[in-house]
Design an enzyme around this catalytic site. Structure first.
Site, short mmCIF file in Angstrom:
data_model
loop_
_atom_site.label_atom_id
_atom_site.label_comp_id
_atom_site.label_asym_id
_atom_site.label_seq_id
_atom_site.Cartn_x
_atom_site.Cartn_y
_atom_site.Cartn_z
N ASP A 150 0.83 -1.20 0.00
CA ASP A 150 0.00 0.00 0.00
C ASP A 150 0.87 1.26 0.00
OD1 ASP A 150 -2.30 1.49 0.03
OD2 ASP A 150 -2.75 1.16 2.15
N GLY A 151 0.39 2.30 -0.69
CA GLY A 151 1.05 3.60 -0.61
C GLY A 151 1.74 4.07 -1.88
N HIS A 194 3.34 3.40 -9.10
CA HIS A 194 3.12 1.98 -9.35
C HIS A 194 4.38 1.33 -9.93
CE1 HIS A 194 -1.00 2.23 -8.20
NE2 HIS A 194 -1.34 3.05 -9.18
N THR A 217 -10.36 -6.85 -6.43
CA THR A 217 -11.61 -6.76 -7.20
C THR A 217 -12.16 -5.34 -7.16
OG1 THR A 217 -12.76 -7.55 -5.20
CG2 THR A 217 -12.29 -9.18 -6.91
N TRP A 269 -10.93 -2.10 -9.88
CA TRP A 269 -11.55 -1.75 -11.15
C TRP A 269 -12.30 -0.42 -11.06
CZ3 TRP A 269 -9.93 -4.39 -15.22
CH2 TRP A 269 -9.52 -5.71 -15.06
N ARG A 326 -11.13 2.29 -9.92
CA ARG A 326 -10.24 3.41 -10.16
C ARG A 326 -10.45 3.97 -11.56
NH1 ARG A 326 -4.42 1.62 -7.42
NH2 ARG A 326 -5.26 1.13 -5.35
N LEU A 329 11.33 -20.56 -3.52
CA LEU A 329 10.20 -19.76 -3.03
C LEU A 329 8.99 -19.89 -3.95
CD1 LEU A 329 9.14 -17.25 -1.23
CD2 LEU A 329 10.00 -15.85 -3.12
#
Length: 239
Positions: free
Chosen positions: A16-17, A33, A62, A65, A67, A127
């Site tokens: 987040d952020g 982003h 979900t 979308w 935005r 991983l």
């Protein structure tokens, strides 16, 4: 990092952020982003080197979308670009990639890229990197319930035999251990519809740092916090 630290088997992250990081740096949201994707690349490598076995990140919900069309379009382009980058990183680091969420809404080329990522890395033994895309935990549980109802109606499953373990096997995370540690960046302290079933007994670590500024030192701080917790269930220390 202290070698005596217990490394959590499964770490989940709400990244987040990105937008607030971009605003603070006076650059477009898309740059936030992009910076977040670069941080994610490094975090995947750090997690693998620390010995974390599963890393699950919340990449696109979900609700995302809702935005702006411009921002969603930019995110889709980033996914396309980083799907190729991720394949290279996964191959070089023996990482297995898995996507969870409802993929039908994505464009055909993006669905193909996701399938390619999963197929070409499925034999890797390091991983397991899990990316939640078009994911919402309530949607996941509803889809799981529908599958159970179908199997009961077709005689493949007896309703009386449905247990927590059975229900878990119908979720997107089937076959994976529940997270030991959940990290959320940017100072928010809510789950935002992320892994609601799976996080029932998980330790939560919240940090004010925006996701693009997250690094190995912050990951190690979260692991140290996890090690400092006195986990008790039913009056006994958890083994």
């Amino acid at each position: 990092m202290d070698s005596s630290m217990k490394i959590p088997k499964h770490v989940a992250i709400i990244m987040d952020g990105n937008g607030r990081w971009a605003k603070a740096h006076k650059v477009p949201r898309q740059m936030g982003h992009k910076a977040g994707c670069e941080t994610l690349e490094q975090t995947v490598e750090d997690a693998a080197r620390l010995g974390i076995e599963y890393l699950t990140v919340y990449a696109f919900s979900t609700e995302n979308w809702k935005r702006s069309e411009e921002e969603v379009g930019a995110l889709m382009q980033l996914f396309r670009f980083y799907a190729k980058r991720l394949l290279k990183i996964a191959t070089e680091n023996n990482i297995r990639v898995k996507m969870i969420g409802e993929k039908s809404r994505f464009a055909p080329d993006l669905k193909e890229a996701i399938e390619k990522l999963e197929t070409l890395t499925e034999e890797n033994t390091g991983l397991t990197f899990v990316i939640a895309v078009n994911y919402g935990s309530r949607d996941e549980m509803i889809r799981g319930v529908r599958k159970i109802i179908t199997d009961v109606s077709e005689g493949k499953l007896n309703a009386a035999d449905v247990t927590e373990s059975t229900f878990s096997s119908y979720l997107d995370t089937a076959g994976m251990p529940d997270p030991d540690l959940m990290i959320r960046t940017s100072g928010e302290e809510r789950l935002s519809n992320f892994l609601l079933w799976q996080l029932a007994y998980t330790e939560f670590y919240f940090t004010d740092i925006f996701w693009p500024d997250f690094n190995r030192a912050e990951l190690e701080k979260a692991i140290a916090y996890y090690n400092g917790r006195d986990r008790r269930f039913g009056g006994r220390n958890e083994e």
